[in-house]
Design a protein around this motif. Structure first.
Motif, PDB file in Angstrom:
ATOM      1  N   ALA A  98      -5.362  41.818 -15.775  1.00  0.00           N
ATOM      2  CA  ALA A  98      -4.308  42.792 -15.504  1.00  0.00           C
ATOM      3  C   ALA A  98      -4.877  44.193 -15.292  1.00  0.00           C
ATOM      4  O   ALA A  98      -4.340  44.995 -14.520  1.00  0.00           O
ATOM      5  CB  ALA A  98      -3.306  42.790 -16.655  1.00  0.00           C
ATOM      6  N   LEU A  99      -5.995  44.487 -15.973  1.00  0.00           N
ATOM      7  CA  LEU A  99      -6.633  45.802 -15.833  1.00  0.00           C
ATOM      8  C   LEU A  99      -7.477  45.911 -14.564  1.00  0.00           C
ATOM      9  O   LEU A  99      -7.742  47.020 -14.087  1.00  0.00           O
ATOM     10  CB  LEU A  99      -7.533  46.074 -17.045  1.00  0.00           C
ATOM     11  N   ARG A 100      -7.894  44.781 -14.022  1.00  0.00           N
ATOM     12  CA  ARG A 100      -8.849  44.776 -12.909  1.00  0.00           C
ATOM     13  C   ARG A 100      -8.437  45.676 -11.738  1.00  0.00           C
ATOM     14  O   ARG A 100      -9.285  46.415 -11.216  1.00  0.00           O
ATOM     15  CB  ARG A 100      -9.060  43.342 -12.430  1.00  0.00           C
ATOM     16  N   PRO A 101      -7.163  45.669 -11.266  1.00  0.00           N
ATOM     17  CA  PRO A 101      -6.825  46.524 -10.114  1.00  0.00           C
ATOM     18  C   PRO A 101      -7.054  48.006 -10.364  1.00  0.00           C
ATOM     19  O   PRO A 101      -7.186  48.772  -9.407  1.00  0.00           O
ATOM     20  CB  PRO A 101      -5.338  46.219  -9.884  1.00  0.00           C
ATOM     21  N   PHE A 102      -7.128  48.401 -11.631  1.00  0.00           N
ATOM     22  CA  PHE A 102      -7.327  49.814 -11.963  1.00  0.00           C
ATOM     23  C   PHE A 102      -8.802  50.136 -12.217  1.00  0.00           C
ATOM     24  O   PHE A 102      -9.153  51.295 -12.428  1.00  0.00           O
ATOM     25  CB  PHE A 102      -6.504  50.181 -13.196  1.00  0.00           C
ATOM     26  N   LEU A 103      -9.637  49.094 -12.195  1.00  0.00           N
ATOM     27  CA  LEU A 103     -11.064  49.277 -12.488  1.00  0.00           C
ATOM     28  C   LEU A 103     -11.960  49.003 -11.281  1.00  0.00           C
ATOM     29  O   LEU A 103     -12.836  49.800 -10.963  1.00  0.00           O
ATOM     30  CB  LEU A 103     -11.481  48.370 -13.654  1.00  0.00           C
ATOM     31  N   VAL A 104     -11.730  47.868 -10.635  1.00  0.00           N
ATOM     32  CA  VAL A 104     -12.661  47.410  -9.598  1.00  0.00           C
ATOM     33  C   VAL A 104     -11.894  46.789  -8.434  1.00  0.00           C
ATOM     34  O   VAL A 104     -10.910  46.078  -8.644  1.00  0.00           O
ATOM     35  CB  VAL A 104     -13.645  46.357 -10.171  1.00  0.00           C
ATOM     36  N   ASP A 105     -12.370  47.060  -7.218  1.00  0.00           N
ATOM     37  CA  ASP A 105     -11.885  46.380  -6.020  1.00  0.00           C
ATOM     38  C   ASP A 105     -13.104  45.782  -5.329  1.00  0.00           C
ATOM     39  O   ASP A 105     -13.919  46.499  -4.754  1.00  0.00           O
ATOM     40  CB  ASP A 105     -11.166  47.367  -5.098  1.00  0.00           C
ATOM     41  N   ILE A 106     -13.246  44.461  -5.423  1.00  0.00           N
ATOM     42  CA  ILE A 106     -14.438  43.791  -4.904  1.00  0.00           C
ATOM     43  C   ILE A 106     -14.134  43.157  -3.554  1.00  0.00           C
ATOM     44  O   ILE A 106     -13.228  42.335  -3.432  1.00  0.00           O
ATOM     45  CB  ILE A 106     -14.939  42.726  -5.901  1.00  0.00           C
ATOM     46  N   HIS A 107     -14.910  43.575  -2.556  1.00  0.00           N
ATOM     47  CA  HIS A 107     -14.810  43.004  -1.221  1.00  0.00           C
ATOM     48  C   HIS A 107     -16.066  42.176  -1.003  1.00  0.00           C
ATOM     49  O   HIS A 107     -17.133  42.700  -0.730  1.00  0.00           O
ATOM     50  CB  HIS A 107     -14.710  44.123  -0.174  1.00  0.00           C
ATOM     51  N   GLY A 108     -15.920  40.848  -1.159  1.00  0.00           N
ATOM     52  CA  GLY A 108     -17.085  39.976  -1.122  1.00  0.00           C
ATOM     53  C   GLY A 108     -17.443  39.525   0.273  1.00  0.00           C
ATOM     54  O   GLY A 108     -16.758  39.833   1.262  1.00  0.00           O
ATOM     55  N   GLN A 109     -18.556  38.790   0.360  1.00  0.00           N
ATOM     56  CA  GLN A 109     -19.016  38.282   1.638  1.00  0.00           C
ATOM     57  C   GLN A 109     -17.946  37.367   2.241  1.00  0.00           C
ATOM     58  O   GLN A 109     -17.420  36.496   1.587  1.00  0.00           O
ATOM     59  CB  GLN A 109     -20.311  37.491   1.462  1.00  0.00           C
ATOM     60  N   GLY A 110     -17.633  37.594   3.503  1.00  0.00           N
ATOM     61  CA  GLY A 110     -16.665  36.757   4.200  1.00  0.00           C
ATOM     62  C   GLY A 110     -15.220  37.164   4.005  1.00  0.00           C
ATOM     63  O   GLY A 110     -14.327  36.568   4.600  1.00  0.00           O
ATOM     64  N   ASP A 111     -14.951  38.167   3.128  1.00  0.00           N
ATOM     65  CA  ASP A 111     -13.567  38.574   2.928  1.00  0.00           C
ATOM     66  C   ASP A 111     -12.948  39.096   4.218  1.00  0.00           C
ATOM     67  O   ASP A 111     -11.731  39.018   4.401  1.00  0.00           O
ATOM     68  CB  ASP A 111     -13.478  39.662   1.847  1.00  0.00           C
ATOM     69  N   GLN A 112     -13.780  39.660   5.107  1.00  0.00           N
ATOM     70  CA  GLN A 112     -13.225  40.167   6.354  1.00  0.00           C
ATOM     71  C   GLN A 112     -12.610  39.043   7.180  1.00  0.00           C
ATOM     72  O   GLN A 112     -11.775  39.287   8.048  1.00  0.00           O
ATOM     73  CB  GLN A 112     -14.286  40.895   7.186  1.00  0.00           C
ATOM     74  N   GLN A 113     -13.014  37.803   6.884  1.00  0.00           N
ATOM     75  CA  GLN A 113     -12.446  36.680   7.622  1.00  0.00           C
ATOM     76  C   GLN A 113     -10.963  36.500   7.333  1.00  0.00           C
ATOM     77  O   GLN A 113     -10.244  35.849   8.107  1.00  0.00           O
ATOM     78  CB  GLN A 113     -13.197  35.389   7.262  1.00  0.00           C
ATOM     79  N   THR A 114     -10.483  37.070   6.218  1.00  0.00           N
ATOM     80  CA  THR A 114      -9.046  36.965   5.942  1.00  0.00           C
ATOM     81  C   THR A 114      -8.233  37.665   7.009  1.00  0.00           C
ATOM     82  O   THR A 114      -7.058  37.344   7.213  1.00  0.00           O
ATOM     83  CB  THR A 114      -8.708  37.572   4.567  1.00  0.00           C
ATOM     84  N   LEU A 115      -8.845  38.611   7.716  1.00  0.00           N
ATOM     85  CA  LEU A 115      -8.117  39.315   8.768  1.00  0.00           C
ATOM     86  C   LEU A 115      -7.795  38.417   9.950  1.00  0.00           C
ATOM     87  O   LEU A 115      -6.923  38.741  10.757  1.00  0.00           O
ATOM     88  CB  LEU A 115      -8.921  40.526   9.245  1.00  0.00           C
ATOM     89  N   ILE A 116      -8.518  37.308  10.090  1.00  0.00           N
ATOM     90  CA  ILE A 116      -8.227  36.440  11.232  1.00  0.00           C
ATOM     91  C   ILE A 116      -7.038  35.533  10.953  1.00  0.00           C
ATOM     92  O   ILE A 116      -6.589  34.816  11.845  1.00  0.00           O
ATOM     93  CB  ILE A 116      -9.458  35.594  11.623  1.00  0.00           C
TER      94      ILE A 116
END
Length: 569
Positions: free
Chosen positions: A119-137
């Motif tokens: 629950a705290l994670r959105p206020f601490l870290v935003d991780i953009h991992g390898q291949g996440d850009q593929q979600t845009l397709i």
């Protein structure tokens, strides 16, 4: 902001401590050195999936510890309060994983469930991992991106929940209608069965009582004769048992006056006289109740035949027959109440549908308002990423709010991003026209415009520069540096053009000592940075010309703020 990361027995890391500062932290290293371990460790400590195979070979447990500045945000305070934690200036989160798969998580040395740190994670870290850009397709993800930008995720969630409630109400009504149809089809049978049982009108235990009565009727003459004979022998005849006992009693009374030892015999005879008299009167009274009636016997046997027929049809016992009758009556009563229940369920469906339409139309309006702002924000970002002529358009596939067959949990419209990077070419579906490098830069642009300015968290990019090089990579580095002016940014890269913009530079090194592999994270000073950038530029053999190029890249000219080392390992 992330201050420190301690890693112990994670994969090939034995023990490592990394300190972080503000700005852009760059992580580089040879392929396979374990650069992504930094991201993996950070993801683990903020609630990522934990399995025993992440533990270093030969060890019994792994642990990751992260020290964050505690965000001053009402939601953070609420989450901490629910976990019975005090809001302090820092959050020390420790995650442990054991070989048996079990683990523990601590926040400020207090044992907590993993759900708390998630629950705290959105206020601490935003991780953009390898291949996440593929979600845009995937067009299905585009609505979520637009909702995040427009800050109406709660409205999108309410729409999804309203859809689920409407769908559940629909299913409840359909199930009831099927059951009601089945009951209506059974009604004639149920009414026949109810009449069949009610005509006999059985009583609980009646068959047992009638069986006893039938036995008496079958043996009535014998019973009457035996009772009369017994009464005669005990009481009536001249030499009855009662007369004989009375005579004996008188004899013993005379003797007992002379010898008190006979007093017990006297008591026994007195009891026998009273017992015989009582038994005689009981036989007399019983004989008066015995009825010799062939007509009653036929009635009893006929009634038992009726009861046996019910038991064969509706259960092995009268208790089961009566239970069947109760069930039939309840089912018939339900049939009579079906109309009212059907109306109630229809009203529930309509109310749920109205709620969904309300939420979905509000979400449609919010998306329509956010779309041009989203396009404008990206239009401002893309030139910084060497996409000066690129354009992204939000396309909507409108659905009729009255056509329930088209309703979806995501709303009353489909959302898809159309893209073009060439002037004069119309925008087309992003999944069909964008290259890998363009997708990487688009994701960085999206992350940049989605980054909240009111929550100073850590943004992590794992190889966001995939598919790009040269001038384009430099543009990405500049954008990351500018993004790092608002957020702490951690970037793993293979590009010297990106690495040059770091305010902190970490290198991941893999060595073999005593036949064991070790990965270490080293903070680089200026000289070491020159060598690392030269390696990125020139490959395995670092030449003096590569070093000179690296020095020129690290010179303060060309970007704001000269990079300095701020990490200690």
């Amino acid at each position: 902001m992330l201050r420190q990361l301690n890693i112990e027995n994670l994969a090939v890391v034995r023990r490592q401590q990394v300190r972080f500062g503000p700005g852009l932290t760059i992580v580089t290293g040879e392929t396979g050195a374990g650069k992504s371990l930094v991201v993996d460790a950070l993801a683990l400590v903020v609630g990522g999936r934990a399995t025993s195979d992440i533990i270093r070979a030969g060890e019994t447990r792994a642990a990751v510890e992260a020290l964050f500045d505690c965000p001053d945000h009402p939601e953070v305070r609420r989450i901490l309060a629910e976990a019975e934690l005090e809001a302090e200036d820092t959050l020390l989160i420790r995650r442990e994983v054991a070989l048996n798969g079990k683990g523990r998580l601590f926040i400020n040395d207090q044992l907590c469930p993993v759900a708390t740190v998630r629950a705290l994670r959105p206020f601490l870290v935003d991780i953009h991992g390898q291949g996440d850009q593929q979600t845009l397709i995937f067009p299905a993800a585009h609505a979520g991106v637009l909702d995040a930008f427009g800050q109406h995720v709660e409205l999108a969630t309410a729409t999804a929940e309203a859809f689920a409630a409407w769908h559940a109400a629909q299913q409840a009504r359909e199930r009831f209608e099927q059951e009601a149809l089945h009951r209506r089809q059974r009604r004639d049978l149920l009414e026949f069965q109810r009449g069949d049982i009610e005509r006999v009108a059985p009583a609980d235990g009646e068959d047992e009582h009638l069986c006893r009565e039938r036995t008496r009727l079958l043996h009535a003459e014998r019973l009457l004769a035996a009772a009369a004979a017994g009464y005669d022998l005990l009481y009536e005849r001249e030499a009855s048992a009662l007369t004989l006992v009375a005579q004996a009693l008188r004899q013993v009374e005379d003797l007992a006056a002379a010898d008190p030892a006979l007093s017990e015999v006297l008591s026994t005879l007195e009891a026998a006289r009273y017992g015989i008299e009582e038994a005689a009167f009981a036989l007399r009274d019983y004989a008066e109740t015995v009825v010799v009636s062939p007509e009653r016997l036929r009635e009893v046997e006929s009634r038992l035949d009726d009861l046996d027929r019910l038991k064969r049809k509706y259960g092995g016992t009268l208790e089961q027959v009566l239970a069947t009758l109760a069930r039939i009556q309840a089912e018939l009563a339900q049939v009579e109440n079906d109309d009212a229940e059907q109306q109630r369920l229809a009203a529930a469906v309509e109310a749920a549908a109205a709620r969904y339409r309300e939420c979905a139309l509000a979400l449609r309006a919010a998306r329509q308002a956010a779309a041009p702002r989203f396009e404008q924000a990206l239009e401002h970002e893309l030139p910084f990423l060497a996409l000066p002529q690129a354009r992204l358009v939000v396309a909507f596939d409108w659905r009729d709010a009255g056509a329930v067959a088209t309703w979806e949990s995501t709303g009353l419209e489909g959302v898809e991003f159309l893209f073009t990077s060439n002037p004069g070419e119309p925008p087309r579906p992003l999944s069909r026209v964008a290259s890998g490098g363009e997708l990487s830069r688009l994701m960085l642009a999206v992350k940049s415009i989605l980054a909240p300015t009111d929550i100073p968290r850590t943004m992590v990019f794992d190889e966001v520069d995939v598919g790009i090089s040269g001038r384009v990579a430099e543009a990405v580095g500049i954008r990351l540096r500018r993004l790092a002016e608002r957020q702490q940014v951690l970037c793993i890269t293979h590009q010297a053009q990106v690495a040059r913009f770091g305010t902190t530079h970490l290198r991941v090194e893999k060595t073999v000592r005593h036949e064991r592999t070790h990965t270490e994270i080293v903070a680089l000073d200026m000289d070491a940075r020159v060598e690392e950038l030269a390696r990125l530029l020139g490959g395995a053999v670092v030449t003096e010309s590569a070093r000179q190029a690296a020095r020129e890249m690290l010179a303060p000219e060309g970007f704001v703020g000269a990079p300095t080392s701020q990490a200690n390992c």
